[in-house]
Write a protein that holds these residues in place. Sequence first.
Motif, short mmCIF file in Angstrom:
data_model
loop_
_atom_site.label_atom_id
_atom_site.label_comp_id
_atom_site.label_asym_id
_atom_site.label_seq_id
_atom_site.Cartn_x
_atom_site.Cartn_y
_atom_site.Cartn_z
N ALA A 29 35.60 -8.69 28.38
CA ALA A 29 36.86 -7.15 28.86
C ALA A 29 37.51 -7.85 30.39
O ALA A 29 37.14 -8.54 30.95
N LYS A 90 22.52 -5.04 26.36
CA LYS A 90 23.35 -4.13 26.12
C LYS A 90 24.90 -5.91 26.04
O LYS A 90 25.62 -5.43 24.83
N ILE A 91 24.61 -6.06 27.23
CA ILE A 91 25.88 -7.35 27.43
C ILE A 91 25.71 -7.99 25.81
O ILE A 91 26.69 -8.39 26.01
N LEU A 93 24.64 -8.05 22.93
CA LEU A 93 25.65 -7.11 22.15
C LEU A 93 26.28 -6.86 22.25
O LEU A 93 27.40 -7.06 21.25
N ASP A 94 27.09 -6.59 22.92
CA ASP A 94 28.70 -6.67 23.30
C ASP A 94 29.67 -8.15 22.98
O ASP A 94 30.30 -7.78 22.32
N MET A 95 28.27 -9.06 23.57
CA MET A 95 29.53 -10.32 23.28
C MET A 95 29.06 -10.21 22.12
O MET A 95 29.95 -11.09 21.59
N ALA A 97 29.44 -9.64 19.08
CA ALA A 97 30.66 -9.02 18.75
C ALA A 97 32.44 -9.85 18.29
O ALA A 97 33.32 -9.92 17.71
N HIS A 98 32.08 -11.24 19.13
CA HIS A 98 33.29 -12.22 19.99
C HIS A 98 32.63 -13.35 20.05
O HIS A 98 32.90 -14.28 20.34
N TRP A 101 30.84 -17.32 21.70
CA TRP A 101 30.95 -16.28 23.20
C TRP A 101 30.37 -17.63 24.42
O TRP A 101 29.64 -18.01 24.04
#
Length: 534
Positions: A29, A90-91, A93-95, A97-98, A101
């Motif tokens: 982001a 956490k990182i 898991l967020d990645m 979604a895209h 990556w």
Amino acid sequence: MQILVLGMHRSGTSMVARLLNMMGAYFAAEGISTGANQENPKGFWERRDVRNLNDMLLRSAGADWHRVSDFTLEKIPAAALAQFKTEAGKIILDMDAHRPWFLKEPRFCLLAPLWLDLLEVPVCVIVNRSPIEVAGSLQMRNGFPIAVGLALWECYNIAALNATRDQRRIQVNHAGLMADPVGTVRQLKGDLEKLGVRGLRAPSDEEIRAFIDPSLYRAKRERLYRRLSSAQRKLQKVFQNGAVLLGEKELRFSPESQEVLSQHDRWAEAQDRIVELSADKRRLQEQTERLLADLRTSIAKTEDQQDEFERRIRNERQQRAKSDETLRAALKYVTKLGKWSERLLQDYQRILNSNRWRIGCWLNFKRAGQKSKEAQRLAQLMASRPRLVIGGRDASPGQSSAGKGEPDRTAWALSNLDNRNAGLATAAAGSSMAATPQQYVAKNLLNPLLDRGRGPKPVPKAVRRGAQPSVAGKADVIVCVHNALEDVRRCLGSIIRHRSARLNKLILVNDGSDKESWSVHSGVDTPKRPTAAW
């Protein structure tokens, strides 16, 4: 897919990461990237949170990115590993979604096993650059010796190759990107797609050439190739021919490079110690400067207070001196006033004791009459004089109601103001010489003076026209003596020189003279003061 970009520092990993981003792979982001600087004008393409986690793991084991001579994953504490798994999870898991990556960080070479355990379908991109160029770049950026840079290149690449031996991986050569940017990018995209990466696009030739700038290719030092050890030459050779990814055996880190890194670690520790000491020195200097500043301020304040105290003391001394001077002047004045008052009282007492003053007061009294204040005061003065005794009896009749058996002298004096034969004159009647000089003055001198202005006095029968009084043709001379020794002597001398048969008596009256003067005139000790007070 989950792409990890691995490679030694200064090997071109940032350039490969940007190319992956241009192909459509997700990075992060807005605001998470470490940005760009003079070292890497086009950006590092690293996430701050990922870099912080890697630094935390290395430091927990007592290592750093360039101090890895004895680093192993087993030295990382369990608490640090637990923290890493939580935050890295956490990182990722967020990645996820895209997808697809990528994550790029040179420290992945040392810590790749920990990250790969958290990934589901990883793909590793290993970027290789000439060890001489890497060492030269580190020398320019960090000041490391060439030998240290070469040893770090060997350490990082062997660790990355060993960690990804069982993973899907591809190799990108820095030299190929510089020589043929478009072709190398096309090959990279194709290799990723072969490994199952979907969703990538091919950037245009203009985009690729605009991004890869050959002018930034600054560390060209192939002439130092002879500085490579045998192990480093062998490793560089397999990177160049592409056989590096085919090996199935674990690579070993050469003892020569291990010794170089050990010496570098000791030097780095010494440098860190120097930095710490320098920081302590600066801190102590700052503290010393603050203490000195506080001390100067305190000294200045103390000096100001001392000056103020000295000023107050001077003022107090001046005021005290003025007060002492005023007191001395006052004492001097009081002493002078006391002496003046004493002389005034003495003179006043002599005046009160003077018969001339008494006579003058008597005359004023007779003229003013009985009703005046002066008459009242003179009557009180007369009443306070000693009483005359005639034949053993008090000559002043009347008793005072103020005291038992005492005469009312004031009333007696007022009742006899017009009687010139009363008082002392009556007491001396029938004799040519009064009992005392005062009586004589009252009879022969004072009463005639008081009768002036009242008309002629009838001549007594004893002194008729043609009759001869007992002292006819003779006179008495009264001399009132009040000090003035020489004047009295001259007066008496004149009387004696001019005396005749008509001089009846010479009477000296002590008019308040002191003892010495009266003794000289009388030839004897000072007689008792007259009993009558005028």
